[in-house]
Enzyme design. Structure first.
Site, PDB file in Angstrom:
ATOM      1  CG  ASP A 160      15.871  -0.491   7.651  1.00 41.48           C
ATOM      2  OD1 ASP A 160      16.088  -1.713   7.811  1.00 41.48           O
ATOM      3  OD2 ASP A 160      15.011   0.125   8.302  1.00 41.48           O
ATOM      4  CG  HIS A 165      13.223   1.998   4.443  1.00 39.65           C
ATOM      5  ND1 HIS A 165      13.929   3.166   4.550  1.00 39.65           N
ATOM      6  CD2 HIS A 165      13.228   1.426   5.666  1.00 39.65           C
ATOM      7  CE1 HIS A 165      14.349   3.291   5.805  1.00 39.65           C
ATOM      8  NE2 HIS A 165      13.929   2.254   6.505  1.00 39.65           N
TER       9      HIS A 165
END
Length: 976
Positions: free
Chosen positions: A110, A379
């Site tokens: 991701d 993230h």
């Protein structure tokens, strides 16, 4: 923690509870778990004893597999390698201590783009394969078509094949099961539907649950699934297809999920002749094992990365390099404080065995900051791509952890100096915004700790209430200092103290309010007339020089802008001007592409923000500060932009090399108007051919040639700058060193621009649903240091300078009764300047800490201890010290500094105590390097398949550290 608790309540706890229960019901079922933060919360607060026994069993059977195993799946663009290692080590330590397992595969599906530091990190951690997904859409299409989504990646040019790793890029469907199916308008293969916030539905019926598998629709489900598998199979070289089943916030109702999956898989396998495929539940490890056993020869990819990342022609994910700049800044300050706190505590435990401080309590204080710094590397954390509520959670956890570590460091200082506990004691890590606690009418002492393993000479700043100040060291000698009025406050003064501190040592300075010969130099302020840029006279330039031993800066008095910089040793002058500009961006989806937390989509080139500039220069014997204020017009009352530029003059007898060679700049930017993205553009007459260099996570440098695209060229030429960026011509290099992450670009020859701040609003429904509109009305104050000079000179300076910016000295304050003679007791015995640990300038002390893990470093013993349940009762282990040493240079980069360095760990660490034993470990500490055998994948260069093993032994505590290596050790000292 509110957000974490809400997520646990809404779905995360249910994922682990229901998955574990469901895995026990069917021997064929499997599952992978990635981030440890949620798992550890479940394990500690939700899981029953029965659940815990089941997890142990499932792990042994290989049906539950932890992949990555860090606290989070870290961002790859804007994180520092130090913090990536920390969060990975934090998760791996828990997994090894609790289960005796060590993850060997990654699942980096991701993060928004892929860095070439990550494969090196995972190879050093003992991984056999790496998996990524988000790379440029057009590149992925090309790689898919040519079956090049799998390769052996050599992320580091210097470590090359020694730390290469097999890498799998997910195809265009990425890491989620297809959510559209032709015969239903529900959510594809997700029978448990979508997680509901804040409470799970009482009746167990979630939104958008897919139609259950029945006799009438099972053939349609199977056809759809098989068609997708075959489409994917055409993009890979082996007949094994990785078909990820799940997505964000899935499997919170695993019984619904598995019961439907079982029916479907059984049906396909019963009709495998007809469908041409067979299917099985698998972990990531099962998949990579299947591909590895095919024995194919794989292409090698060099150290190029996959940044920046675009998903469509107008969707360049380069905005997040700057989003939430304040969070990015605090995350780095927290990381730096943790680094200092770890080595400070380690020295204290080794040198003061009979401590009055509770060591377990101290460890908890450190752990609170380890957790906070680890989690923000997520993230959707340091990237600034979270909602304001989640950003506040990160900020609160960082501030709480920093408060704990400051408190710990202060209590160590006072314990080591037997200070009277009832004396008034302050502890603060100083920053410009907080000032010195309390007005300084009392005599103050300032304790300054140098967390680097090098001797440093630098200035520290303290707020004081009086212009007439004197500073003395421990022996009562006068210390050079300068006092002046600050740029943005009228009630206090800034006192700059010149400090000279050995590696990993602290010094004390006595700050007294007094007049007389010994008082500090006073900075003299000269204010110049505000200049109108629109009518500036280009013909008759009046230039104002500001000079130190290394540079001459010239300012154009017609514009009040910088004009040029001369590097005095070579007498090279470059034209250098700086201006603030804003990109205007669109927030209305009906009118075109938008900018948001993730994306940068400028309408056009950037517009200059000011038509008038004010100038003030504070001239001083030790430092000169140039203050430039940028106004929208000549009569404007307020400014939204300012630059404070500082250059230093170091007195005789001090090593001023690094201080002299840096031009420090601090910016004040904001509050911005809506849909503005603020940049500082530095333009020079260097012929750079628009080639930019940026660092990759503070570990290595990437070359960034300017690329022309059909659409969105400006945004697609933005890159992350975590610590370093530079431009150069054949002779001269201009380096920028940053204290936090920014987007950076070279939009013209001889130019480098840094994005400093963003404030956005848009009406994209998805962004509105998750409150991702980045209405950031803050003022940000980032710091960048400039270094200018011949390449060879900058090469020697910039790595140590970058680390000095990252790890500035930690300042603590205390008040003293004025009448006592002041000399701490240890001074009678030893010199102030003895340094516990000193490394050469090409080696960096990456880590010196006491992790406190309770695991045995002997693997079979650790597994046995877990089996008999022994490891639960043990106390934290304070005897094991974690040491990492990093070589800062690439092979061939510098004639001297690129050489391998031989280090005797016993003599290196003798200032800390007597070394009894040293064990070399994998990067996160869980493997003995001699027992670590990573898979070696076949390449044309190395046609045989096999295992990597470490060849170099640690002979009698002597190691040779080669370019770019990060070596990790457990060190045990003789108990005192």
């Amino acid at each position: 923690w509110v957000f974490m608790q809400e997520s646990m309540h809404a779905y995360a706890a249910n994922v682990y509870t229901s998955v574990v229960e469901e895995l026990m019901k069917g021997k064929q079922r499997k599952f992978i778990a990635v981030e440890q933060e949620f798992f550890r919360l479940w394990w500690d607060t939700v899981a029953t004893e029965k659940h815990k026994q089941q997890v142990h069993q499932l792990l042994q059977e290989g049906r539950l597999e932890f992949v990555i195993g860090g606290q989070v799946m870290h961002d790859e663009a804007v994180t520092l390698i130090d913090d990536q290692i920390l969060q990975l080590t934090e998760g791996h330590g828990f997994l090894y201590e609790t289960f005796g397992i060590r993850p060997q595969f990654s699942w980096h599906v991701d993060p928004f783009g892929a860095s070439s530091t990550t494969p090196t990190l995972f190879a050093l951690s003992g991984f056999n394969a790496h998996l990524i997904s988000r790379i440029d859409y057009d590149l992925k299409t090309d790689m898919q078509k040519n079956k090049k989504l799998q390769f052996v990646w050599r992320g580091s040019p210097s470590l090359s094949e020694r730390q290469e790793i097999f890498t799998h890029v997910m195809d265009q469907y990425s890491y989620c099961t297809p959510s559209q199916i032709p015969f239903s308008n529900r959510s594809g293969f997700y029978w448990n539907g979508i997680a509901a916030f804040p409470d799970p539905p009482k009746d167990g019926v979630y939104p958008n649950m897919s139609v259950p598998v029945t006799d009438t629709n099972i053939h349609s489900y199977a056809q759809t699934m098989v068609a997708n598998m075959k489409e994917r199979a055409a993009w890979f070289r082996t007949s094994d297809v990785l078909w990820p089943w799940g997505c964000d916030k899935q499997f919170f109702n695993a019984s619904v999920q598995y019961s439907n999956m079982d029916l479907l898989l059984d049906y396909i396998n019963k009709h495998s002749d007809e469908f041409g495929v067979s299917v099985q539940y698998a972990t990531v490890g099962d998949y990579f094992q299947a591909v590895y056993s095919r024995n194919l020869t794989w292409e090698i990819r060099d150290s190029r990365d996959f940044l920046p990342y675009s998903t469509e022609p107008f969707q360049a994910w380069t905005g997040f390099y700057t989003s939430r700049s304040t969070l990015k800044g605090i995350a780095r300050r927290a990381s730096s404080l943790l680094y200092a706190g770890e080595s400070f505590f380690t020295q204290y435990v080794l040198k003061q065995p009979a401590t009055s401080i509770c060591k377990c309590g101290a460890l908890k204080q450190l752990q609170s900051l380890r957790w906070a710094v680890s989690e923000v590397q997520h993230h959707d954390g340091i990237t600034g791509t979270e909602s304001p509520k989640v950003k506040d959670m990160y900020m609160n956890n960082l501030m709480y952890g920093m408060f704990n570590v400051k408190k710990l460091m202060a209590s160590i200082i006072f314990d080591m100096n037997n200070a009277k506990k009832n004396g008034e004691v302050y502890s603060a890590v100083y920053n410009k915004d907080s000032g010195m606690p309390g007005a300084t009418d009392v005599d103050q002492f300032v304790v300054v700790y140098n967390p680097l393993a090098w001797n440093i000479t630098t200035f520290v700043t303290v707020s004081v209430s009086d212009m007439a100040m004197s500073v003395y060291d421990e022996l009562g000698r006068s210390v050079p200092a300068q006092v002046q009025s600050p740029a943005e406050s009228s009630s206090t003064y800034d006192l700059y103290i010149l400090v000279e501190i050995s590696g990993l040592s602290y010094r004390k300075y006595h700050v007294k309010a007094l007049t007389g010969e010994q008082s500090a130099f006073i900075g003299r302020s000269v204010k110049y007339k505000r200049k109108d840029l629109t009518g500036a006279d280009q013909q008759h330039r009046q230039l104002l020089p500001v000079v130190n031993n290394c540079y001459q800066l010239l300012f154009d008095q017609d514009t009040n802008l910088m004009h040029s910089v001369t590097e005095r040793e070579t007498n090279q002058t470059i034209q250098l001007t700086q201006e603030f500009l804003e990109y205007h961006v669109n927030g209305d989806v009906t009118k075109g592409p938008i900018s948001d937390n993730y994306l940068f989509a400028p309408n056009a080139t950037a517009f200059p923000v000011s038509k008038a500039v004010g100038l003030e220069v504070v001239f001083g014997s030790l430092m000169t500060e140039i203050r430039q204020y940028f106004y929208s017009n000549i009569t404007a009352q307020t400014y939204s932009y300012a630059v404070y530029t500082r250059i230093y003059t170091v007195p005789e007898g001090y090593d001023g090399t690094l201080l002299c060679h840096r031009i420090e700049q601090e910016y004040s930017v904001g509050p911005l108007d809506f849909n503005r993205e603020a940049v500082l553009r530095t333009s020079t007459n260097l012929d750079t051919r628009q080639l930019l260099y940026t660092d990759s996570n503070g570990y290595q440098i990437q070359k960034r040639p300017f690329k022309a695209y059909v659409n969105n060229t400006v945004a697609r030429n933005y890159y992350p700058m975590v610590q370093t960026a530079y431009i150069e011509d054949d002779a001269t290099r201009l380096m920028l060193l940053a204290g936090r992450a920014h987007g950076v670009s070279s939009q013209g020859n001889g130019q480098v621009e840094v994005m400093l701040h963003r404030r956005l609003w848009n009406n994209l429904q998805w962004d509105l649903n998750f409150n991702l509109t980045l209405n950031d009305s803050s003022v940000v104050r980032p710091v960048i240091w400039l270094i200018l000079g011949p390449k060879a000179v900058t090469n020697v300076l910039y790595r140590t300078s970058g680390l000095m910016l990252e790890h500035r000295p930690v300042i603590m304050f205390g008040a003293l009764p004025g009448d006592k003679p002041w000399l701490p007791r240890q001074l009678q015995q030893k010199s102030v300047h003895s340094s516990p640990v000193t490394l050469p300038p090409n080696l960096h002390l990456q880590t010196l800490s006491i992790p406190g893990w309770r695991y045995s470093s002997n693997h079979s013993e650790q597994v046995h201890n877990i089996h008999i349940g022994k490891q639960k009762q043990d106390e934290a282990d304070f005897s094991r010290v974690l040491l990492r040493i990093r070589h800062l240079y690439e092979a061939g980069e510098d004639p001297v500094l690129s050489k391998p360095v031989m280090v005797n760990l016993k003599s290196l660490l003798k200032g800390l105590g007597s070394v009894m034993a040293v064990e070399e470990r994998s990067l996160t500490g869980t493997w003995d390097v001699n027992a670590l055998k990573r898979w070696k994948w076949k390449t044309a260069q190395y046609p045989s398949k096999g295992f990597f093993s470490i060849t170099e032994a640690t002979e009698n505590c002597t190691v040779t550290v080669h370019p770019k290596e990060i070596r990790t050790f457990f060190v045990y000292f003789q108990s005192q």
